[in-house]
Design a protein around this motif. Structure first.
Motif, PDB file in Angstrom:
ATOM      1  N   UNK A   1      45.331  11.204 -41.354  1.00  0.00           N
ATOM      2  CA  UNK A   1      46.457  10.748 -42.163  1.00  0.00           C
ATOM      3  C   UNK A   1      47.785  11.333 -41.717  1.00  0.00           C
ATOM      4  N   UNK A   2      47.746  12.547 -41.167  1.00  0.00           N
ATOM      5  CA  UNK A   2      48.973  13.152 -40.655  1.00  0.00           C
ATOM      6  C   UNK A   2      49.558  12.356 -39.500  1.00  0.00           C
ATOM      7  N   UNK A   3      48.695  11.888 -38.610  1.00  0.00           N
ATOM      8  CA  UNK A   3      49.151  11.062 -37.498  1.00  0.00           C
ATOM      9  C   UNK A   3      49.731   9.748 -38.007  1.00  0.00           C
ATOM     10  N   UNK A   4      49.082   9.155 -38.998  1.00  0.00           N
ATOM     11  CA  UNK A   4      49.568   7.887 -39.546  1.00  0.00           C
ATOM     12  C   UNK A   4      50.950   8.074 -40.166  1.00  0.00           C
ATOM     13  N   UNK A   5      51.146   9.166 -40.914  1.00  0.00           N
ATOM     14  CA  UNK A   5      52.467   9.412 -41.504  1.00  0.00           C
ATOM     15  C   UNK A   5      53.536   9.537 -40.426  1.00  0.00           C
ATOM     16  N   UNK A   6      53.214  10.258 -39.348  1.00  0.00           N
ATOM     17  CA  UNK A   6      54.183  10.418 -38.257  1.00  0.00           C
ATOM     18  C   UNK A   6      54.489   9.070 -37.620  1.00  0.00           C
ATOM     19  N   UNK A   7      53.444   8.269 -37.355  1.00  0.00           N
ATOM     20  CA  UNK A   7      53.645   6.964 -36.720  1.00  0.00           C
ATOM     21  C   UNK A   7      54.423   6.010 -37.616  1.00  0.00           C
ATOM     22  N   UNK A   8      54.303   6.190 -38.930  1.00  0.00           N
ATOM     23  CA  UNK A   8      55.037   5.331 -39.861  1.00  0.00           C
ATOM     24  C   UNK A   8      56.457   5.830 -40.133  1.00  0.00           C
ATOM     25  N   UNK A   9      56.901   6.822 -39.341  1.00  0.00           N
ATOM     26  CA  UNK A   9      58.300   7.221 -39.393  1.00  0.00           C
ATOM     27  C   UNK A   9      58.634   8.330 -40.366  1.00  0.00           C
ATOM     28  N   UNK A  10      57.681   9.210 -40.644  1.00  0.00           N
ATOM     29  CA  UNK A  10      57.933  10.302 -41.588  1.00  0.00           C
ATOM     30  C   UNK A  10      59.210  11.061 -41.236  1.00  0.00           C
ATOM     31  N   UNK A  11      59.337  11.469 -39.991  1.00  0.00           N
ATOM     32  CA  UNK A  11      60.455  12.334 -39.624  1.00  0.00           C
ATOM     33  C   UNK A  11      61.750  11.552 -39.404  1.00  0.00           C
ATOM     34  N   UNK A  12      61.654  10.245 -39.172  1.00  0.00           N
ATOM     35  CA  UNK A  12      62.852   9.418 -39.091  1.00  0.00           C
ATOM     36  C   UNK A  12      63.379   9.118 -40.495  1.00  0.00           C
ATOM     37  N   UNK A  13      62.488   8.851 -41.422  1.00  0.00           N
ATOM     38  CA  UNK A  13      62.900   8.555 -42.800  1.00  0.00           C
ATOM     39  C   UNK A  13      63.362   9.806 -43.539  1.00  0.00           C
ATOM     40  N   UNK A  14      62.745  10.935 -43.201  1.00  0.00           N
ATOM     41  CA  UNK A  14      63.051  12.191 -43.889  1.00  0.00           C
ATOM     42  C   UNK A  14      63.356  13.261 -42.833  1.00  0.00           C
ATOM     43  N   UNK A  15      64.550  13.245 -42.257  1.00  0.00           N
ATOM     44  CA  UNK A  15      64.880  14.205 -41.198  1.00  0.00           C
ATOM     45  C   UNK A  15      64.750  15.641 -41.697  1.00  0.00           C
ATOM     46  N   UNK A  16      64.159  16.484 -40.849  1.00  0.00           N
ATOM     47  CA  UNK A  16      63.965  17.889 -41.216  1.00  0.00           C
ATOM     48  C   UNK A  16      63.932  18.745 -39.959  1.00  0.00           C
ATOM     49  N   UNK A  17      64.330  19.998 -40.120  1.00  0.00           N
ATOM     50  CA  UNK A  17      64.348  20.918 -38.987  1.00  0.00           C
ATOM     51  C   UNK A  17      62.954  21.434 -38.666  1.00  0.00           C
ATOM     52  N   UNK A  18      62.216  21.795 -39.698  1.00  0.00           N
ATOM     53  CA  UNK A  18      60.902  22.407 -39.534  1.00  0.00           C
ATOM     54  C   UNK A  18      59.976  21.894 -40.619  1.00  0.00           C
ATOM     55  N   UNK A  19      58.671  22.032 -40.363  1.00  0.00           N
ATOM     56  CA  UNK A  19      57.676  21.621 -41.341  1.00  0.00           C
ATOM     57  C   UNK A  19      56.594  22.693 -41.419  1.00  0.00           C
ATOM     58  N   UNK A  20      56.086  22.948 -42.638  1.00  0.00           N
ATOM     59  CA  UNK A  20      55.151  24.048 -42.861  1.00  0.00           C
ATOM     60  C   UNK A  20      53.917  23.574 -43.633  1.00  0.00           C
ATOM     61  N   UNK A  21      52.776  24.100 -43.226  1.00  0.00           N
ATOM     62  CA  UNK A  21      51.520  23.803 -43.905  1.00  0.00           C
ATOM     63  C   UNK A  21      50.800  25.085 -44.285  1.00  0.00           C
TER      64      UNK A  21
END
Length: 391
Positions: A143-163
């Motif tokens: 699901x993480x790959x799908x979110x990225x492919x569906x434009x997660x970081x383009x729709x929600x620009x961010x400097x860093x991401x944490x899990x």
């Protein structure tokens, strides 16, 4: 800054959320109820925006701080899906869906991030934007790959991401961090061997695929033992064999399923090459045929150094120096947060669950998340936001 007092105040409320999620588990891309509750709570908390339907059931909440408007942003990610396991905990809030269970603690991850979102939406003591990312389908479906492919970081620009992942074997509330690889790359292995069926008392009339499978399992263990350089890491495991129906019949086919794990790309390439060659060679040597698949699922989860240091500093602010430890070696478990870390700087930390060596670990039918660490994880998320986006 220890556990936030405000978050501690709604610890009981968080526990109720977590146990409700536990009682109603949903598998990958089926998290309709879970996602609905998450989205409703984010709206209730007063998030500025709530976006649904990303990667089918994913949810992203947007929370803007009270600062001067720096334009900066970070992402905080939790996974929501359960596993196809029949629960055997006996707890009052055990799964009501037979064959489905929150056996990896994603119910706790979702709850901790909801707790952080509630606090951040109330206080807004930061300058910038926090994106709270509730991801579906971490278990085997990417699901993480799908979110990225569906434009997660383009729709929600961010400097860093944490899990963050709960880790039962660490003392409760202890954080573990490391630079570089923290979890392994993952591939699924599939083999179908075709021989010739026969009466079990007349094996000369057939070609026994069970004998071929036995030889194949033995030979596959030599891939890591005799091909991978000893200072590197690799795993090839056959976890499932299915063939035959009764005592005295040689079957026509045998199927095998397994997993491969590695960190370095060249090791993954070697495992794939030798797996396919070994399966084909063993089958040919016995006069059988075999179809083999090496299905790459997730790349290695690799922590960026500066982000890891920031994450560890936030953990120390919550739990103190002695309860934040260096993770000396990575785990061969896999995690699709890796796809997000391939696109953005970030880090993935472990949070101790305080289970003993004889207690059930993750992916076990008797595993249960430790609710005592809920405010610790939520406070870490909140502290990250306030420290990385200072007013």
């Amino acid at each position: 800054m220890p556990v936030h007092n405000r978050i501690a105040e709604f610890h009981a409320e968080m526990t109720a959320w977590r146990r409700d999620f536990h009682e109603h588990p949903e598998l990958a891309f089926e998290e309709v109820r879970t996602a609905g509750i998450v989205a409703a709570k984010l709206r209730e908390f007063g998030c500025d925006e709530v976006h649904t339907g990303i990667a089918k059931t994913g949810v992203v909440g947007v929370i803007r701080g009270n600062g001067a408007g720096s334009g900066r942003a970070i992402g905080l990610r939790a996974d929501m899906d359960a596993l196809p396991i029949l629960e055997d905990t006996g707890v009052p809030y055990a799964s009501k869906a037979p064959g489905k269970m929150h056996a990896c603690g994603h119910d706790g991850h979702t709850t901790m991030l909801l707790g952080a979102a509630k606090y951040l939406a109330e206080t807004r003591n930061f300058d910038g934007t926090v994106h709270v990312i509730f991801q579906p389908a971490e278990e085997n479906f990417g699901g993480g790959e799908v979110m990225v492919k569906e434009g997660l970081f383009e729709r929600f620009p961010m400097e860093r991401v944490f899990g963050l992942h709960n880790w039962p074997g660490l003392p409760a509330g202890t954080f573990a961090w490391r630079h570089g690889p923290v979890m392994a790359a993952v591939a699924n292995l599939e083999v179908t061997i075709t021989g010739k069926g026969a009466h079990g008392a007349m094996p000369h009339n057939g070609n026994d695929p069970i004998v071929v499978a036995a030889a194949m399992v033995q030979a596959l263990q030599s891939i890591v033992a005799r091909n991978v350089e000893p200072v590197d890491a690799g795993v090839v495991t056959i976890g499932h064999i299915n063939g035959g129906f009764t005592y005295n019949v040689i079957p026509q086919t045998v199927t095998m399923l397994g997993t491969a794990r590695w960190f370095a790309k060249e090791v993954g390439d070697l495992l794939e090459k030798r797996f396919l060659e070994t399966v084909a060679g063993i089958a040919a040597a016995f006069g059988a045929t075999a179809e083999a698949k090496f299905i790459r699922l997730y790349p290695a989860t690799v922590n960026e150094a500066a982000s890891t240091d920031l994450a560890a500093d936030a953990a120390r602010a919550v739990q103190g120096e002695v309860r934040v430890i260096h993770m000396p070696k990575p785990t061969m478990g896999g995690e699709d947060f890796s796809f997000m870390l391939e696109k953005k700087d970030g880090a993935y930390l472990m949070l101790g669950g305080g289970r003993g060596p004889d207690d059930a670990n993750v992916h076990h039918p008797r595993y249960d998340f430790n609710d005592e660490i809920l405010p610790i994880g939520a406070s870490w998320w909140a502290t990250l936001a306030e420290r990385l986006l200072p007013r």
